[in-house]
Design a protein around this motif. Structure first.
Motif, PDB file in Angstrom:
ATOM      1  N   ARG A  17       0.913  -1.343  -0.118  1.00  0.00           N
ATOM      2  CA  ARG A  17      -0.056   0.023   0.036  1.00  0.00           C
ATOM      3  C   ARG A  17       0.874   1.240   0.139  1.00  0.00           C
ATOM      4  O   ARG A  17       2.042   1.189   0.234  1.00  0.00           O
ATOM      5  N   THR A  19       0.481   3.711   1.971  1.00  0.00           N
ATOM      6  CA  THR A  19       0.958   4.206   3.341  1.00  0.00           C
ATOM      7  C   THR A  19       2.057   3.325   4.086  1.00  0.00           C
ATOM      8  O   THR A  19       2.813   3.890   4.609  1.00  0.00           O
ATOM      9  N   ASP A  20       2.275   1.924   3.226  1.00  0.00           N
ATOM     10  CA  ASP A  20       3.459   1.265   3.742  1.00  0.00           C
ATOM     11  C   ASP A  20       4.589   1.707   3.159  1.00  0.00           C
ATOM     12  O   ASP A  20       5.860   2.070   3.885  1.00  0.00           O
ATOM     13  N   LEU A 175      -0.416   7.978   9.944  1.00  0.00           N
ATOM     14  CA  LEU A 175      -0.628   6.958   8.811  1.00  0.00           C
ATOM     15  C   LEU A 175      -1.582   5.890   9.343  1.00  0.00           C
ATOM     16  O   LEU A 175      -2.412   5.598   8.367  1.00  0.00           O
ATOM     17  N   ARG A 176      -1.519   5.732  10.152  1.00  0.00           N
ATOM     18  CA  ARG A 176      -2.336   4.415  10.970  1.00  0.00           C
ATOM     19  C   ARG A 176      -3.844   4.925  10.912  1.00  0.00           C
ATOM     20  O   ARG A 176      -4.612   4.063  10.530  1.00  0.00           O
ATOM     21  N   ARG A 178      -5.118   6.925   8.973  1.00  0.00           N
ATOM     22  CA  ARG A 178      -5.562   7.113   7.655  1.00  0.00           C
ATOM     23  C   ARG A 178      -5.929   5.963   6.952  1.00  0.00           C
ATOM     24  O   ARG A 178      -6.952   5.718   6.415  1.00  0.00           O
ATOM     25  N   ARG A 179      -4.821   5.029   7.520  1.00  0.00           N
ATOM     26  CA  ARG A 179      -5.124   3.407   6.919  1.00  0.00           C
ATOM     27  C   ARG A 179      -6.413   3.057   7.613  1.00  0.00           C
ATOM     28  O   ARG A 179      -7.320   2.411   6.868  1.00  0.00           O
ATOM     29  N   TYR A 180      -6.726   3.171   8.744  1.00  0.00           N
ATOM     30  CA  TYR A 180      -8.036   2.688   9.479  1.00  0.00           C
ATOM     31  C   TYR A 180      -9.237   3.478   8.674  1.00  0.00           C
ATOM     32  O   TYR A 180     -10.268   2.754   8.501  1.00  0.00           O
ATOM     33  N   ARG A 182      -9.428   4.445   5.584  1.00  0.00           N
ATOM     34  CA  ARG A 182      -9.510   3.980   4.411  1.00  0.00           C
ATOM     35  C   ARG A 182     -10.138   2.460   4.360  1.00  0.00           C
ATOM     36  O   ARG A 182     -11.185   2.109   3.444  1.00  0.00           O
TER      37      ARG A 182
END
Length: 201
Positions: A17, A19-20, A175-176, A178-180, A182
């Motif tokens: 991803r 974000t990764d 970032l976490r 934002r990932r959650y 999504r």
């Protein structure tokens, strides 16, 4: 660092991803900052503190003169209450009335503090005075200035490292989140149809 190298190898993998990759770059920048910026901050702070302290020590050494004083008698104990720190100091120090010679050659007498080992009448002990003959603390030694400067450098490096780590943790947290977010949006789009027979056909 292992996460950085691992992500670099599979950065074109479709499972990787965005974000990764951002996390990997954040970790890489943090490592570089810890290896380069933190030591530089410590060295700069130590060099600046050492210059200032050595200049102050030189000024003190130029303005103070060491002479020899002689104990005349013990000074009367103060009538006011003393703190625990002053009581502990009295175990090793003694207040006496002493005589000494000022830099201009005139005799002086006053109340000063000396060690208990040299506090008996007639004992001689070293005494630092200013150019006017008034008792003053001993000037700062060069080794003391270097020690204080090293402490300032270590403190600056520690604060810089703490700042880098705080920024890294804040970036990772954003970032976490934002990932959650999504994942929540993706789940909301497919959740109502989850488990239904024939969905998507």
């Amino acid at each position: 660092m292992r996460a950085v190298t691992g992500l670099w190898r599979w950065r074109h993998n479709p499972l990787c991803r965005r974000t990764d990759l951002v996390e990997a770059w954040v970790a890489l920048v943090a490592v570089v900052a810890l290896c380069v910026a933190v030591p530089a901050a410590g060295w700069t702070a130590a060099a600046s503190a050492r210059h200032s302290l050595q200049r102050a020590a030189h000024a003190q050494q130029q303005g103070r003169v060491e002479t020899t004083a002689r104990v005349l008698r013990s000074a009367p104990a103060p009538s006011t209450a003393v703190s625990g720190e002053q009581t502990a100091e009295r175990r090793f120090r003694r207040t006496v009335v002493a005589s000494w010679t000022a830099p201009d050659g005139t005799p002086r007498t006053g109340t000063v503090t000396t060690s208990r080992a040299s506090g008996a009448p007639g004992d001689a002990f070293p005494l630092w005075t200013d150019r006017a003959g008034r008792p003053v603390p001993a000037p700062m030694a060069g080794s003391t200035a270097r020690t204080h400067a090293a402490g300032v450098g270590l403190m600056a490096a520690a604060l810089a490292a703490l700042g880098v780590e705080s920024v890294r943790r804040l970036a990772m947290r954003r970032l976490r989140l934002r990932r959650y977010a999504r994942l929540d949006r993706a789940w909301a789009s497919v959740g109502p149809d989850w488990g239904r027979t024939g969905t998507g056909t």
